[in-house]
Design an enzyme around this catalytic site. Structure first.
Site, PDB file in Angstrom:
ATOM      1  CE1 TYR A 107      90.857  33.714  22.812  1.00 33.03           C
ATOM      2  CE2 TYR A 107      91.947  33.448  24.927  1.00 33.03           C
ATOM      3  CZ  TYR A 107      91.153  32.941  23.917  1.00 33.03           C
ATOM      4  OH  TYR A 107      90.657  31.654  24.013  1.00 33.03           O
ATOM      5  CD  GLN A 115      90.649  11.125  27.883  1.00 39.08           C
ATOM      6  OE1 GLN A 115      91.586  10.857  28.595  1.00 39.08           O
ATOM      7  NE2 GLN A 115      89.756  10.224  27.524  1.00 39.08           N
ATOM      8  CG  HIS A 131      94.482  29.641  22.624  1.00 34.15           C
ATOM      9  ND1 HIS A 131      94.692  28.850  23.734  1.00 34.15           N
ATOM     10  CD2 HIS A 131      93.505  30.508  22.971  1.00 34.15           C
ATOM     11  CE1 HIS A 131      93.870  29.219  24.702  1.00 34.15           C
ATOM     12  NE2 HIS A 131      93.147  30.224  24.261  1.00 34.15           N
ATOM     13  N   GLY A 179      85.216  33.218  29.916  1.00 33.77           N
ATOM     14  CA  GLY A 179      85.348  34.506  29.223  1.00 33.77           C
ATOM     15  C   GLY A 179      84.006  35.016  28.705  1.00 33.77           C
ATOM     16  NE  ARG A 194      95.414  33.677  32.464  1.00 28.39           N
ATOM     17  CZ  ARG A 194      94.572  32.766  32.031  1.00 28.39           C
ATOM     18  NH1 ARG A 194      93.272  32.984  32.078  1.00 28.39           N
ATOM     19  NH2 ARG A 194      95.021  31.619  31.569  1.00 28.39           N
ATOM     20  CB  CYS A 247      85.452  16.693  35.253  1.00 27.87           C
ATOM     21  SG  CYS A 247      86.961  16.031  35.968  1.00 27.87           S
ATOM     22  CB  ALA A 291      91.183  26.482  35.582  1.00 25.54           C
ATOM     23  CD  GLN A 296      92.763  -2.030  29.910  1.00 26.66           C
ATOM     24  OE1 GLN A 296      93.355  -1.400  29.061  1.00 26.66           O
ATOM     25  NE2 GLN A 296      92.768  -3.344  29.968  1.00 26.66           N
ATOM     26  CD  GLN A 325      89.003  35.406  30.947  1.00 20.22           C
ATOM     27  OE1 GLN A 325      88.453  34.777  30.052  1.00 20.22           O
ATOM     28  NE2 GLN A 325      90.177  35.064  31.447  1.00 20.22           N
TER      29      GLN A 325
HETATM   30  P1  NAP Z   1      91.574   1.868  19.433  1.00 14.90           P
HETATM   31  O1  NAP Z   1      91.694   3.322  19.667  1.00 14.90           O
HETATM   32  O2  NAP Z   1      90.280   1.308  19.016  1.00 14.90           O
HETATM   33  O3  NAP Z   1      92.693   1.480  18.383  1.00 14.90           O
HETATM   34  C1  NAP Z   1      92.866   0.197  17.930  1.00 14.90           C
HETATM   35  C2  NAP Z   1      93.911   0.197  16.841  1.00 14.90           C
HETATM   36  O4  NAP Z   1      94.065  -1.117  16.391  1.00 14.90           O
HETATM   37  C3  NAP Z   1      93.569   1.053  15.666  1.00 14.90           C
HETATM   38  O5  NAP Z   1      94.731   1.745  15.277  1.00 14.90           O
HETATM   39  C4  NAP Z   1      93.121   0.069  14.605  1.00 14.90           C
HETATM   40  O6  NAP Z   1      93.551   0.616  13.387  1.00 14.90           O
HETATM   41  C5  NAP Z   1      93.871  -1.192  14.980  1.00 14.90           C
HETATM   42  N1  NAP Z   1      93.144  -2.425  14.717  1.00 14.90           N
HETATM   43  C6  NAP Z   1      91.830  -2.692  14.960  1.00 14.90           C
HETATM   44  N2  NAP Z   1      91.546  -3.955  14.619  1.00 14.90           N
HETATM   45  C7  NAP Z   1      92.676  -4.516  14.167  1.00 14.90           C
HETATM   46  C8  NAP Z   1      93.003  -5.800  13.662  1.00 14.90           C
HETATM   47  N3  NAP Z   1      92.092  -6.753  13.587  1.00 14.90           N
HETATM   48  N4  NAP Z   1      94.255  -6.012  13.269  1.00 14.90           N
HETATM   49  C9  NAP Z   1      95.186  -5.047  13.344  1.00 14.90           C
HETATM   50  N5  NAP Z   1      94.932  -3.805  13.815  1.00 14.90           N
HETATM   51  C10 NAP Z   1      93.685  -3.545  14.227  1.00 14.90           C
HETATM   52  O7  NAP Z   1      91.962   1.068  20.719  1.00 14.90           O
HETATM   53  P2  NAP Z   1      93.210   1.208  21.688  1.00 14.90           P
HETATM   54  O8  NAP Z   1      94.375   1.876  21.100  1.00 14.90           O
HETATM   55  O9  NAP Z   1      93.379  -0.167  22.183  1.00 14.90           O
HETATM   56  O10 NAP Z   1      92.670   2.125  22.821  1.00 14.90           O
HETATM   57  C11 NAP Z   1      91.535   1.764  23.529  1.00 14.90           C
HETATM   58  C12 NAP Z   1      90.878   2.977  24.068  1.00 14.90           C
HETATM   59  O11 NAP Z   1      91.626   3.531  25.104  1.00 14.90           O
HETATM   60  C13 NAP Z   1      90.723   4.020  22.994  1.00 14.90           C
HETATM   61  O12 NAP Z   1      89.375   4.213  22.686  1.00 14.90           O
HETATM   62  C14 NAP Z   1      91.275   5.215  23.557  1.00 14.90           C
HETATM   63  O13 NAP Z   1      90.345   6.273  23.547  1.00 14.90           O
HETATM   64  C15 NAP Z   1      91.624   4.899  24.990  1.00 14.90           C
HETATM   65  N6  NAP Z   1      92.912   5.485  25.221  1.00 14.90           N
HETATM   66  C16 NAP Z   1      92.991   6.802  25.204  1.00 14.90           C
HETATM   67  C17 NAP Z   1      94.185   7.387  25.378  1.00 14.90           C
HETATM   68  C18 NAP Z   1      94.285   8.882  25.389  1.00 14.90           C
HETATM   69  O14 NAP Z   1      95.341   9.398  25.395  1.00 14.90           O
HETATM   70  N7  NAP Z   1      93.203   9.590  25.399  1.00 14.90           N
HETATM   71  C19 NAP Z   1      95.309   6.638  25.539  1.00 14.90           C
HETATM   72  C20 NAP Z   1      95.209   5.270  25.535  1.00 14.90           C
HETATM   73  C21 NAP Z   1      93.994   4.691  25.352  1.00 14.90           C
HETATM   74  P3  NAP Z   1      93.272  -0.052  11.948  1.00 14.90           P
HETATM   75  O15 NAP Z   1      91.942  -0.706  12.060  1.00 14.90           O
HETATM   76  O16 NAP Z   1      93.316   1.126  10.997  1.00 14.90           O
HETATM   77  O17 NAP Z   1      94.401  -0.960  11.740  1.00 14.90           O
HETATM   78 FE1  SF4 Z   2      91.053  17.598  34.503  1.00 14.54          FE
HETATM   79 FE2  SF4 Z   2      88.680  16.532  34.324  1.00 14.54          FE
HETATM   80 FE3  SF4 Z   2      89.510  18.142  32.375  1.00 14.54          FE
HETATM   81 FE4  SF4 Z   2      90.606  15.724  32.643  1.00 14.54          FE
HETATM   82  S1  SF4 Z   2      88.495  16.181  32.125  1.00 14.54           S
HETATM   83  S2  SF4 Z   2      91.666  17.690  32.391  1.00 14.54           S
HETATM   84  S3  SF4 Z   2      90.556  15.443  34.836  1.00 14.54           S
HETATM   85  S4  SF4 Z   2      89.138  18.692  34.495  1.00 14.54           S
END
Ligand code: NAP
Ligand code: SF4
Length: 666
Positions: free
Chosen positions: A166, A339, A252, A58, A214, A353, A310, A411, A100
């Site tokens: 908008y 992300q 939004h 935009g 749009r 990306c 997009a 993972q 746009q």
């Molecule tokens: P994380 O984001 O680092 O979370 C770990 C969790 O465990 C926190 O809630 C933490 O909270 C807790 N924790 C840490 N040490 C602990 C302990 N000793 N005892 C008990 N609790 C503890 O890690 P994750 O959930 O394993 O995810 C890993 C990565 O994958 C993340 O960085 C995330 O970005 C990515 N991921 C992203 C998505 C997404 O949707 N974008 C989805 C899944 C995973 P407290 O310390 O407050 O207890």
């Molecule tokens: Fe799509 Fe890449 Fe944006 Fe994720 S970061 S939504 S894969 S364009």
């Protein structure tokens, strides 16, 4: 020919587009860097990839209309030269590009923002100034002038942004427009501004120039437009001079996800299909369309004349060329994670990306052929290892990829089991296809040893992470998230320890009970309260989620509300989804013990037992560095990347980026 509908030309009178694929508008942040060569290369790369027409991010028509102070636009003749760089480069690549024009109205992040009435948006701290007659006239003139300048700058057309809540959209609905003059009140008056804008833009640019409007097909806000109003506007805009209608979905500020990965594919395309017979100009559909198969099917079903995608063009600029040459499986898929694109935009970072770190970095990250082919060993076939192997092999190296399990993905194979994350299937599939195509020698079921790694010119350790041991008394009674996502039996009442990305994923997995609303449009609509705009204004109704399959507690030690660290543009969706399913989210918890009766915790100084059948441990990860340490002891140099390097806050974005950047240097 593959995809005969999608790849057929579209005759628009003075111009014929080579296919029915539109790259929809995205804010990249590149224009604001002032490096217009980089902007030009971003679009030219996509033009070379075969897309029929692109729409730029935009561009503000004036200062008050910019999304934020300093937002790029086309205000002055000096700006024209910058835009000319872009259009020339695109045309040299046989592409077509429209600019746009985005006036943000009350969504502008500025105290100078303007709108129909002084009604603040729930997502902005600023109350807009209500425009007077002269103020409205000035906005129309500025938009028409921007369009004329776009023509001068060599664009093939403009898109007038009339959706997503908008400026123009704000005049359409009584939710924001409380005026009683000729610009408010009746619907004829409320739609006067967008229609007048289209009329004046057409007058400013002449007949032989594309004018896309749009239009918001479903506002997803209370007191939004009715379907009859949408149709009335579409017809009026056509009469006023629009050459194409593009689809906008949801304001939004809507509390309904519209582009996140958990939104079913093409969830709103039926509305484009419904509008199509009402108008005589071609109509473009959009939202959560990310493969040529889905796009082709929409055209076959008569839902649209053209398909807008997009983010898929961030993931793979060669989307169209690959589809056209029978290589659809080689298209790097957009997994709709936001992300590295929208989350970056909203944090003031350049767009990129997750799947393609070169997106918007075309001039600074290149995968040029290596000057000398090396023998490279990569250990671990998670996202970091697969990306390294893929890029290094494409650069001409001979790569061996060792993986101790029987499949590629690491993972990602856990993520794909979470309801709403089905797009990860496509990502794993693409990595497998791409790694094979690049000529990587894959050795599955091989836990590489120091001996295996002798004799390579470069060794890359991408062995990933292992779950952290939280050291809670009785934790042997608990379950690891790995086992749960791989199908271990789990009882009806569950406590999840750790509320990071994985804790949230596991909670969603547990409450869904094997049924993903992402694969069931009717359920998804009910869950989020998406109604038919022909029956309910704005297409909103009360959410009616299905009962949760389990009773879940999601816990963390930090005193804040769980979920604060999730993605900027998607965290609210995860929190809302769990709230709808009755998940009890608690911060400030101390874990005392896992006992046969449940989980003993201390919360607000009070000891209590959560009466659960199972406790799932999602307490983060630690780097898996055993092999890296053995190599160091044997004095074999190795590059350690991804989770094996730093596990904290590891996600696929960082892992893939790390792998790509290393492979570009090897
Ligand atoms: P994380 O984001 O680092 O979370 C770990 C969790 O465990 C926190 O809630 C933490 O909270 C807790 N924790 C840490 N040490 C602990 C302990 N000793 N005892 C008990 N609790 C503890 O890690 P994750 O959930 O394993 O995810 C890993 C990565 O994958 C993340 O960085 C995330 O970005 C990515 N991921 C992203 C998505 C997404 O949707 N974008 C989805 C899944 C995973 P407290 O310390 O407050 O207890
Ligand atoms: Fe799509 Fe890449 Fe944006 Fe994720 S970061 S939504 S894969 S364009």
């Amino acid at each position: 020919m593959p995809y005969p509908h999608l790849l057929s030309p579209l005759n628009l009178g003075h111009i014929t587009l080579k296919n029915r694929v539109l790259m929809g508008s995205m804010h990249t942040g590149l224009e604001e860097t002032g490096d217009w060569n980089r902007v030009a290369e971003f679009y030219a790369t996509r033009a070379r990839g075969g897309v029929g027409l692109m729409v730029t991010g935009g561009m503000a028509p004036n200062r008050e209309g910019g999304v934020f102070p300093g937002a790029a636009g086309l205000f002055t003749p000096a700006d024209i030269a910058n835009h000319r760089l872009v259009t020339d480069r695109v045309h040299q690549a046989d592409g077509r590009i429209a600019m746009q024009i985005l006036h943000a109205g009350r969504y502008a992040y500025s105290k100078d923002c303007v709108s129909a009435s002084a009604v603040k948006s729930p997502i902005s701290p600023f109350q807009p100034h209500a425009l007077d007659d002269a103020g409205i006239e000035m906005q129309i003139t500025d938009i028409a002038t921007a369009a004329a300048r776009a023509r001068e700058a060599g664009y093939d057309g403009v898109e007038v942004m009339g959706s997503e809540g908008y400026f123009l959209n704000q005049f359409l609905v009584s939710h924001v427009n409380r005026r009683e003059d000729q610009w408010g009140g009746s619907y004829e008056n409320r739609m006067r501004l967008p229609v007048e804008v289209v009329r004046r833009v057409r007058a400013a640019v002449g007949a032989d120039f594309l004018l896309i409007y749009r239009i918001s097909l479903i506002d997803l806000i209370p007191n939004g437009s009715t379907w009859d109003e949408v149709v009335q506007l579409a017809k009026a805009v056509e009469t006023a001079g629009a050459s194409l209608l593009n689809t906008g979905i949801g304001w939004h500020e809507a509390r309904v996800p519209t582009i996140a990965t958990s939104v079913p594919r093409a969830a709103f395309a039926h509305l484009t299909g419904r509008l199509r017979p009402e108008v005589g100009i071609p109509i473009i559909t959009s939202n959560r369309i990310n493969t040529p198969d889905v796009a082709e099917a929409l055209l076959v079903d008569g839902m649209a004349d053209m398909v807008s995608m997009a983010r898929p063009f961030l993931a793979d600029p060669d989307f169209v060329n690959k589809a056209a040459t029978g290589k659809a499986r080689h298209i790097a898929p957009c997994i709709a994670c936001n992300q590295a694109c929208l989350d970056h935009t909203f944090s003031g970072k350049l767009t990129s990306c997750l799947v393609n770190p070169r997106a918007c970095h075309e001039t600074v990250l290149s995968y040029d052929p290596a000057s000398a082919a090396k023998r490279i060993a990569v250990v671990g076939a998670g996202p970091a290892g697969m990306m390294t192997a893929n890029v290094a092999a494409r650069r001409g190296h001979r790569v061996v990829l060792f993986e101790k399990s029987g499949s590629l993905g690491g993972q990602l194979n856990l993520a794909r089991r979470v309801p709403g994350k089905e797009e990860f299937d496509g990502l794993v599939d693409w990595f497998a296809t791409s790694v094979a195509d690049a000529g990587v020698e894959v050795r599955l079921n091989v836990a590489a040893t120091v001996e295996d790694l002798h004799g390579f010119d470069e060794v890359v350790i991408a062995t990933g992470v292992s779950p952290r041991d939280p050291g809670i008394a009785g934790q042997e009674r608990g379950l690891s998230y790995v086992d749960v996502l791989q199908g271990a039996a789990v009882g009806r009442r569950v406590a999840v320890i750790g509320a990071g990305g994985i804790g949230f994923d596991v909670a969603e997995f547990l409450v869904a009970g094997g049924h993903s609303a992402t694969l069931d449009l009717a359920t998804w609509r009910k869950e989020w309260g998406v109604a038919d705009p022909a029956e309910r204004r704005g297409g909103v109704s009360d959410p009616a989620p299905e009962a949760a399959a389990r009773e879940v507690w999601l816990l963390q030690r930090k005193p804040e509300k769980p979920g604060r660290g999730l993605g900027k543009t998607t965290g609210w969706i995860h929190r809302a989804a769990l709230q709808m399913k009755g998940v009890k989210m608690l911060g400030g918890v101390s874990y005392l013990a896992i006992e046969p009766e449940g989980l003993r915790i201390l919360k607000d100084g009070v000891e209590q037992i959560l009466p659960v059948d199972d406790v799932v441990l999602c307490a983060g990860q630690l780097p898996e560095r055993g092999l890296a340490e053995q190599l160091a002891a044997a004095e074999i140099k190795a590059h350690v990347i991804g989770g094996a390097d730093v596990a904290a806050e590891l996600d696929a974005k960082r892992a893939i980026d790390h792998g790509a950047r290393l492979a570009a240097r090897l």
